[in-house]
Design a protein around this motif. Structure first.
Motif, mmCIF file in Angstrom:
data_model
loop_
_atom_site.group_PDB
_atom_site.id
_atom_site.type_symbol
_atom_site.label_atom_id
_atom_site.label_comp_id
_atom_site.label_asym_id
_atom_site.label_seq_id
_atom_site.Cartn_x
_atom_site.Cartn_y
_atom_site.Cartn_z
ATOM 1 N N ILE A 82 -7.709 -10.313 2.870
ATOM 2 C CA ILE A 82 -7.942 -9.459 1.699
ATOM 3 C C ILE A 82 -8.910 -8.332 2.076
ATOM 4 N N ASP A 83 -9.968 -8.675 2.805
ATOM 5 C CA ASP A 83 -10.927 -7.649 3.235
ATOM 6 C C ASP A 83 -10.219 -6.555 4.025
ATOM 7 N N ALA A 84 -9.366 -6.984 4.941
ATOM 8 C CA ALA A 84 -8.687 -6.011 5.809
ATOM 9 C C ALA A 84 -7.795 -5.090 4.985
ATOM 10 N N VAL A 85 -7.009 -5.679 4.088
ATOM 11 C CA VAL A 85 -6.075 -4.861 3.306
ATOM 12 C C VAL A 85 -6.850 -3.951 2.349
ATOM 13 N N ASP A 130 -3.028 2.777 -5.111
ATOM 14 C CA ASP A 130 -4.172 2.616 -6.010
ATOM 15 C C ASP A 130 -4.525 1.158 -6.250
ATOM 16 N N VAL A 131 -3.885 0.238 -5.530
ATOM 17 C CA VAL A 131 -4.092 -1.188 -5.815
ATOM 18 C C VAL A 131 -5.572 -1.553 -5.692
ATOM 19 N N THR A 132 -6.033 -2.378 -6.629
ATOM 20 C CA THR A 132 -7.452 -2.748 -6.609
ATOM 21 C C THR A 132 -7.643 -4.051 -5.844
ATOM 22 N N ARG A 133 -8.861 -4.266 -5.436
ATOM 23 C CA ARG A 133 -9.171 -5.471 -4.684
ATOM 24 C C ARG A 133 -8.839 -6.727 -5.499
ATOM 25 N N ALA A 134 -9.119 -6.647 -6.816
ATOM 26 C CA ALA A 134 -8.887 -7.809 -7.671
ATOM 27 C C ALA A 134 -7.403 -8.174 -7.728
ATOM 28 N N GLU A 135 -6.536 -7.193 -7.506
ATOM 29 C CA GLU A 135 -5.098 -7.470 -7.573
ATOM 30 C C GLU A 135 -4.557 -8.041 -6.266
ATOM 31 N N LEU A 136 -5.336 -7.902 -5.192
ATOM 32 C CA LEU A 136 -4.792 -8.259 -3.882
ATOM 33 C C LEU A 136 -4.361 -9.722 -3.743
ATOM 34 N N ASP A 184 -9.799 -2.749 2.768
ATOM 35 C CA ASP A 184 -10.392 -1.702 3.587
ATOM 36 C C ASP A 184 -9.398 -0.546 3.785
ATOM 37 N N VAL A 185 -8.170 -0.899 4.141
ATOM 38 C CA VAL A 185 -7.153 0.126 4.382
ATOM 39 C C VAL A 185 -6.772 0.807 3.068
ATOM 40 N N ALA A 186 -6.684 0.010 2.001
ATOM 41 C CA ALA A 186 -6.341 0.597 0.698
ATOM 42 C C ALA A 186 -7.379 1.654 0.322
ATOM 43 N N CYS A 187 -8.657 1.332 0.510
ATOM 44 C CA CYS A 187 -9.723 2.270 0.147
ATOM 45 C C CYS A 187 -9.694 3.509 1.033
ATOM 46 N N ALA A 188 -9.337 3.321 2.294
ATOM 47 C CA ALA A 188 -9.358 4.447 3.230
ATOM 48 C C ALA A 188 -8.162 5.378 3.041
ATOM 49 N N TYR A 189 -7.075 4.870 2.456
ATOM 50 C CA TYR A 189 -5.858 5.689 2.370
ATOM 51 C C TYR A 189 -5.314 5.773 0.955
ATOM 52 N N ARG A 190 -6.177 6.137 0.002
ATOM 53 C CA ARG A 190 -5.713 6.264 -1.383
ATOM 54 C C ARG A 190 -4.666 7.363 -1.513
ATOM 55 N N LEU A 222 0.823 -1.213 0.000
ATOM 56 C CA LEU A 222 0.000 0.000 0.000
ATOM 57 C C LEU A 222 0.857 1.263 0.000
ATOM 58 N N SER A 223 2.078 1.176 0.526
ATOM 59 C CA SER A 223 2.869 2.396 0.484
ATOM 60 C C SER A 223 3.473 2.611 -0.904
ATOM 61 N N HIS A 224 3.633 1.550 -1.692
ATOM 62 C CA HIS A 224 4.119 1.734 -3.061
ATOM 63 C C HIS A 224 3.000 1.849 -4.075
ATOM 64 N N ARG A 225 1.866 1.199 -3.785
ATOM 65 C CA ARG A 225 0.770 1.193 -4.755
ATOM 66 C C ARG A 225 -0.547 1.519 -4.075
#
Ligand code: FES
Ligand code: FES
Lengths: 298, 418
Positions: free
Chosen positions: B158-161, B134-140, B163-169, B129-132
């Motif tokens: 996957i849900d947890a990650v 914008d990562v999508t759920r499908a890529e996780l 969730d954080v990805a969406c909260a910290y774009r 998440l610090s490098h990407r």
């Protein structure tokens, strides 16, 4: 397990590295992502590890007119993230499948070539593109083309007292297109079967495939005739038509290429099936990409 | 990914090499043989056992840490290769009272069961998440494939990650527990230090707690203490009496239940032992105490010890006295870091027992300050400690129960009432 004890040095120059390699049972380490597991399982017990991470100049990524030159300590992930590497699209397609992100942070492109695992992606990328490798030894350096470099499973033209100092990946030209695909049990694991494809539509139609995971090294074939026979509408033939056409004959091609006995992960027959699917998919994709490249520039 | 390490002349396989790098913001200089991996140094020498080791050959991802900002497998890097590097381990991510968003999300989504893979997933996800951002759920699933989990089935991870990805774009918050300036010792560094003969510090110590004598300075872990205790007590003794106790280490030791000084090591350092019995549990700690500050009205002691069964304790005790109407007011603070079986008691029981012991200690100091021989000089009274701990829990329970009864009696309907 823990690696057996070894002596260690980290020379500052290529000359010193070569000098250290003259000792008995000395082994080069760069990223170590293939070597350390081998050491940990004690499949190898070198007396000395010669770490090349301090050697000046080996960490460079350079672009000349023909090729992207990747130094021996350039990490796979750096190439993945470096915009300059975009000139070698096949490398960019393949890198995300090379191990896991955590391995690519540390693993090097040259290390993967020098290790030459038959199921590894990068040797096939180099072989498909007709790239070359720079080997340095006591008498200086020489450049060896991919077809002369990969000799057999985990065996390359590098002698024990030499090291790979760089690899050259040819830059993509107008009218070239690429395909890359592999099947692995889990993303990032060694592939059960995989293929790299390069198609050029610039003048005559040229198509090259390099397969991995299916023999004791990259299997390179010229499939220009096969592709040409599929282009019923010339360059207007659709990707789907090409894929369907190739899939009718890909089984025979795969039968011919797969030269490995089955193992616990996949039988020989299953690998053939996988490869035939990959061949039709990726040759068609590369063809489509080549047509796009032709049109884009003109 | 870009740090260039300086050259190093040849070292033989039996040589120890001092390597300087930064771990979680703090410089460390472990001495290692060339074949020792980063994961072993983190766990065995620096006590940072949050980095787990599963396969030890690069397959499972349990040992994932950040090296110069990028996730790597710590079992596939030799520590000797890391001169000048920056390493970030799971300990740096958050603090118990302020978890990192990733840690919170794992907790919220039940992203862990046994927890063995969690440090690996947290560090791999942090890197992702610090490098990407914008990562999508499908890529996780592909992006997180470098770490194995045998419990959860991955979905909750996957849900947890995601969730954080969406909260910290806009960018993931950095590690919240990188504290430069604090000494770097993790939770089990109470163990004997490693030696060339015993590079991983496996050997049992001799009868006197041998290896511990060689510790020249006790350093506390950077993590949160397992138990923090504060006792505030009015004592019927003069400040002079208190000063006498604070100046007499032997006397102070006799105030501590089950403690015994066995050796004066000089320089304010003492070897000793302490015994605790708790039901079937018998712990006998051997260790070192070091006086770091000793005045008429205050004293600070660092202590570090280990029980043969693998429990470890490190602590800082501070006692301070000030004059008051009744004589003196004694404030005592303890921060204890427990590992091994003792930590397995669970925080609250270990806390209750320690609190009780510490209260006894304060009471014994009061006696000593009045010139009486402190009662805690008796052999440790396990039964008494346990009963005291239980009694204090019982009385707390009884008080709560009484208040419930009282409320019922008053006819107050409350949804809490059950
Ligand atoms: S312990 Fe490092 S990958 Fe398994
Ligand atoms: S939670 Fe047990 S291995 Fe992942």
């Amino acid at each position: 397990m823990k690696a057996a004890a070894f002596a260690y040095c980290r020379p500052a120059t290529v000359e010193d590295t070569v000098a250290e390699l003259q000792r008995e049972e000395a082994k080069v380490i760069a990223g170590g992502q293939s070597l350390v597991p081998v050491l940990a399982m004690r499949l190898a017990r070198p007396r000395t590890l010669v770490d090349i991470n301090s050697v000046a100049g080996l960490g460079r990524l350079d672009l000349d007119d023909d090729a992207l030159r990747i130094g021996a300590t350039v990490r796979q992930r750096c190439v993945e993230l470096d915009a300059r590497a975009g000139v070698v699209p096949l490398l960019r397609l393949a890198l995300p499948s090379v191990g896991h992100r955590e391995l690519r942070s540390r693993g090097t492109v040259c290390g993967s070539l020098a290790h030459d695992d038959p199921a590894a992606e990068l040797p096939s990328v180099l072989a498909c593109l007709g790239g070359s490798v720079e080997i340095t030894g006591p008498t200086g350096f020489r450049r060896v083309t991919a077809d002369q470099f990969f000799l057999a499973a985990m065996t390359t033209a590098t002698q024990p007292h030499e090291l790979v100092t760089a690899a050259f990946f040819p830059i993509a030209r107008r009218g070239e297109g690429f395909g890359f695909g592999e099947f692995a049990r889990r993303h990032g694991d060694f592939a059960l079967a995989g293929v790299c494809v390069k198609v050029s539509m610039a003048q005559a139609i040229v198509a090259t495939i390099a397969c991995f995971g299916v023999a004791d090294g990259p299997v390179v074939r010229d499939v220009s005739g096969l592709l040409e026979s599929m282009l019923t509408d010339g360059p207007d033939t659709t990707e789907d038509t090409v894929r369907d056409g190739i899939s009718a004959v890909a089984g025979d091609l795969a039968y011919d290429i797969v030269d490995t006995d089955g193992d616990v992960h996949a039988s020989r027959e299953y690998r053939r099936t996988l490869l035939s699917v990959l061949l039709s998919r990726e040759i068609a994709r590369a063809y489509h990409d080549a047509v796009r490249s032709m049109r884009e520039v003109s | 990914m870009t740090n260039v390490v300086p050259a190093l002349a040849r070292v033989e396989s039996h040589d120890l090499i001092e390597v300087g790098f930064t771990v979680n913001g703090t410089p460390a200089q472990p001495r290692v043989a060339a074949r020792v991996t980063l994961s072993d140094v983190l766990r065995d020498q620096l006590g940072l056992t949050g980095t787990h080791v599963g396969c030890e050959h690069g397959v499972c991802g349990m040992c994932t840490v950040l090296l110069d900002g990028a996730a790597v497998r710590a079992c596939l890097v030799f520590a000797v290769q890391l001169q000048g590097s920056e390493i970030t381990t799971v300990e740096a991510l958050g603090r118990p009272d302020q978890l990192h968003p990733l840690q919170e999300a794992f907790s919220r989504h039940h992203g862990l069961q046994c927890g063995f893979c969690t440090p690996g997933f947290l560090m791999s996800a942090f890197d992702l998440l610090s490098h990407r951002p914008d990562v999508t759920r499908a890529e996780l699933p592909n992006e997180l494939s470098g770490v194995l989990c045998r419990c959860t089935g991955y979905r909750n991870i996957i849900d947890a990650v995601d969730d954080v990805a969406c909260a910290y774009r806009e960018g993931l918050p950095g590690p919240g527990n990188c504290n430069s300036g604090r000494s770097l010792v993790g939770r089990n560094a109470a163990g004997p230090v490693s030696t060339p003969q015993d590079p991983v510090g496996n050997q049992e110590t001799d009868a006197d707690g041998g290896g511990l004598h060689t510790i020249d300075a006790i350093r506390l872990p950077t993590s949160e203490p397992t138990v923090t205790i504060t006792v505030d007590r009015q004592i019927g003794a003069t400040m002079d009496g208190v000063a006498r106790v604070f100046s007499d280490v032997q006397l102070m030791a006799r105030c501590l239940p089950g403690a015994q000084l066995t050796d004066d090591l000089g320089g304010g350092r003492y070897a000793g032992r302490a015994t605790i019995g708790l039901g079937p549990v018998k712990l006998s700690f051997r260790g070192v105490a070091q006086i770091v500050d000793q005045q008429r009205d205050r004293i600070t002691i660092l202590a570090q010890g280990r029980d043969a069964g693998g429990s470890g304790a490190q602590a800082q005790f501070s006692l301070a006295a000030e004059p008051s109407a009744e004589g003196a007011r004694l404030t005592a603070d303890a921060q204890m870091f427990l590992t091994g079986r003792i930590a397995g008691f669970g925080r609250s029981l270990a806390g209750d027992v320690s609190r009780r012991m510490f209260a006894d200690f304060a009471a014994a100091i009061e006696q000593a300050a009045r010139g009486e021989e402190p009662v805690a000089a008796e052999p440790p009274s396990a039964a008494r400690l346990l009963t005291a701990a239980l009694a204090s829990r019982m009385s707390a329970w009884w008080a709560a129960a009484r208040s419930r009864i009282a409320r019922r009696g008053a006819g107050v309907q409350n949804s809490d009432d059950r």
